[in-house]
Design a protein around this motif. Structure first.
Motif, short mmCIF file in Angstrom:
data_model
loop_
_atom_site.label_atom_id
_atom_site.label_comp_id
_atom_site.label_asym_id
_atom_site.label_seq_id
_atom_site.Cartn_x
_atom_site.Cartn_y
_atom_site.Cartn_z
N LEU A 1 31.46 50.57 27.75
CA LEU A 1 31.18 50.55 29.19
C LEU A 1 32.40 50.03 29.94
O LEU A 1 33.17 49.23 29.43
CB LEU A 1 29.99 49.64 29.49
N VAL A 2 32.52 50.50 31.17
CA VAL A 2 33.49 49.91 32.08
C VAL A 2 32.69 49.18 33.15
O VAL A 2 31.70 49.70 33.65
CB VAL A 2 34.47 50.95 32.67
N ARG A 3 33.09 47.94 33.42
CA ARG A 3 32.49 47.15 34.49
C ARG A 3 33.54 47.04 35.59
O ARG A 3 34.59 46.45 35.39
CB ARG A 3 32.08 45.76 34.01
N MET A 4 33.24 47.66 36.73
CA MET A 4 34.20 47.74 37.83
C MET A 4 33.75 46.81 38.95
O MET A 4 32.72 47.04 39.58
CB MET A 4 34.27 49.18 38.32
N THR A 5 34.52 45.76 39.18
CA THR A 5 34.26 44.84 40.28
C THR A 5 35.12 45.31 41.46
O THR A 5 36.34 45.34 41.35
CB THR A 5 34.61 43.40 39.87
N CYS A 6 34.45 45.72 42.53
CA CYS A 6 35.14 46.40 43.64
C CYS A 6 35.29 45.52 44.87
O CYS A 6 34.36 44.81 45.26
CB CYS A 6 34.37 47.65 44.03
N TYR A 7 36.45 45.63 45.49
CA TYR A 7 36.78 44.89 46.70
C TYR A 7 37.40 45.81 47.74
O TYR A 7 38.14 46.73 47.39
CB TYR A 7 37.83 43.79 46.40
N THR A 8 37.12 45.51 48.99
CA THR A 8 37.92 46.06 50.08
C THR A 8 38.94 44.97 50.41
O THR A 8 38.71 43.79 50.13
CB THR A 8 37.09 46.37 51.34
N SER B 1 41.89 38.63 52.62
CA SER B 1 41.01 39.64 53.22
C SER B 1 40.10 40.31 52.19
O SER B 1 39.22 41.09 52.55
CB SER B 1 41.84 40.71 53.93
N ALA B 2 40.30 40.02 50.90
CA ALA B 2 39.52 40.68 49.84
C ALA B 2 38.04 40.34 49.97
O ALA B 2 37.67 39.17 50.01
CB ALA B 2 40.06 40.28 48.47
N THR B 3 37.20 41.37 50.06
CA THR B 3 35.76 41.21 50.22
C THR B 3 35.05 41.99 49.12
O THR B 3 35.28 43.19 48.97
CB THR B 3 35.30 41.74 51.59
N HIS B 4 34.19 41.29 48.36
CA HIS B 4 33.46 41.94 47.26
C HIS B 4 32.48 42.96 47.81
O HIS B 4 31.69 42.66 48.69
CB HIS B 4 32.72 40.87 46.44
N VAL B 5 32.54 44.19 47.28
CA VAL B 5 31.66 45.28 47.71
C VAL B 5 30.50 45.44 46.74
O VAL B 5 29.38 45.71 47.12
CB VAL B 5 32.45 46.61 47.78
N GLY B 6 30.80 45.27 45.46
CA GLY B 6 29.78 45.44 44.44
C GLY B 6 30.42 45.53 43.07
O GLY B 6 31.64 45.68 42.96
N THR B 7 29.59 45.40 42.03
CA THR B 7 30.05 45.54 40.65
C THR B 7 29.21 46.65 40.02
O THR B 7 27.99 46.64 40.13
CB THR B 7 29.90 44.21 39.90
N PHE B 8 29.89 47.61 39.41
CA PHE B 8 29.25 48.82 38.91
C PHE B 8 29.62 49.01 37.44
O PHE B 8 30.73 48.69 37.03
CB PHE B 8 29.72 50.03 39.73
N LEU C 1 43.59 42.25 41.38
CA LEU C 1 43.69 43.22 42.48
C LEU C 1 45.11 43.26 43.05
O LEU C 1 45.71 44.33 43.18
CB LEU C 1 42.68 42.85 43.57
N VAL C 2 45.66 42.11 43.34
CA VAL C 2 47.01 42.02 43.92
C VAL C 2 48.04 42.63 42.97
O VAL C 2 48.87 43.45 43.36
CB VAL C 2 47.36 40.55 44.27
N ARG C 3 47.97 42.25 41.70
CA ARG C 3 48.95 42.73 40.71
C ARG C 3 48.83 44.24 40.49
O ARG C 3 49.83 44.97 40.52
CB ARG C 3 48.77 42.00 39.37
N GLU C 4 47.62 44.72 40.30
CA GLU C 4 47.42 46.13 40.00
C GLU C 4 47.82 47.04 41.16
O GLU C 4 48.42 48.09 40.95
CB GLU C 4 45.96 46.41 39.59
N ILE C 5 47.48 46.66 42.39
CA ILE C 5 47.81 47.51 43.54
C ILE C 5 49.32 47.52 43.76
O ILE C 5 49.90 48.55 44.10
CB ILE C 5 47.03 47.09 44.80
N LYS C 6 49.97 46.40 43.52
CA LYS C 6 51.44 46.36 43.60
C LYS C 6 52.03 47.29 42.55
O LYS C 6 52.95 48.06 42.83
CB LYS C 6 51.93 44.91 43.40
N GLU C 7 51.49 47.24 41.32
CA GLU C 7 52.01 48.08 40.23
C GLU C 7 51.77 49.57 40.46
O GLU C 7 52.63 50.39 40.19
CB GLU C 7 51.34 47.69 38.90
N TRP D 1 40.11 48.57 43.97
CA TRP D 1 40.28 48.49 45.42
C TRP D 1 39.61 49.67 46.07
O TRP D 1 39.89 50.82 45.74
CB TRP D 1 41.78 48.50 45.74
N ILE D 2 38.71 49.38 46.99
CA ILE D 2 38.06 50.43 47.78
C ILE D 2 38.74 50.45 49.14
O ILE D 2 38.63 49.51 49.92
CB ILE D 2 36.55 50.19 47.90
N ARG D 3 39.47 51.53 49.38
CA ARG D 3 40.17 51.71 50.66
C ARG D 3 39.65 52.99 51.29
O ARG D 3 39.89 54.07 50.78
CB ARG D 3 41.69 51.80 50.43
#
Length: 133
Positions: A81-88, A62-69, A46-52, A10-12
């Motif tokens: 490697l870690v593949r991070m799929t990022c959302y706002t 409202s989740a919008t894909h920002v990029g995958t790094f 995203l929903v589960r992890e941010i709640k945890e 999550w990118i906040r």
């Protein structure tokens, strides 16, 4: 071929700062989020992890894909490697560290040396696009 750790983050951003977390026993900050469980979509993860981690509820629509790094995974053998799929996303509730999180911090680009390798790539992207102070 190395292993790939599949994560969703999550990118906040607020006032040019980015929400980051540090887990107990860790020496670097990470963007909030975590590993996908079998069969989970990006939004489910995203929903589960941010709640945890932060006790807040992500507004799924409202989740919008920002990029995958991708980058070398911090604290793992070379070639992992870690593949991070990022959302706002918007959220409801209060942001509060859960039991697995030692610290919540709002970081700027100057804090880049204190984050994981994949987060450094994300910090570079956000700074280049004028979103991170």
């Amino acid at each position: 071929m190395g292993r790939i750790i599949d994560k969703v983050a999550w990118i906040r951003l607020k006032n040019g700062r980015i929400l980051s977390t540090r887990s107990h026993g860790k020496d670097v900050y990470y963007l909030p989020g975590g590993k996908r469980e079998p069969g989970e979509s990006d939004q489910d993860t995203l929903v589960r992890e941010i709640k945890e981690e932060l006790t807040a509820d992500i507004v799924r629509e409202s989740a919008t894909h920002v990029g995958t790094f991708e980058a070398q995974a911090h604290g793992h053998p070379e070639g992992t490697l870690v593949r991070m799929t990022c959302y706002t996303a918007d959220y409801s509730g209060n942001l509060a560290a859960s039991s697995e999180i030692a610290e919540v911090a709002w970081l700027t680009y100057a804090d880049r040396p204190r984050v994981s390798p994949v987060d450094r790539i994300i910090f570079d992207h956000l700074q280049a696009t004028g979103q991170l102070a």
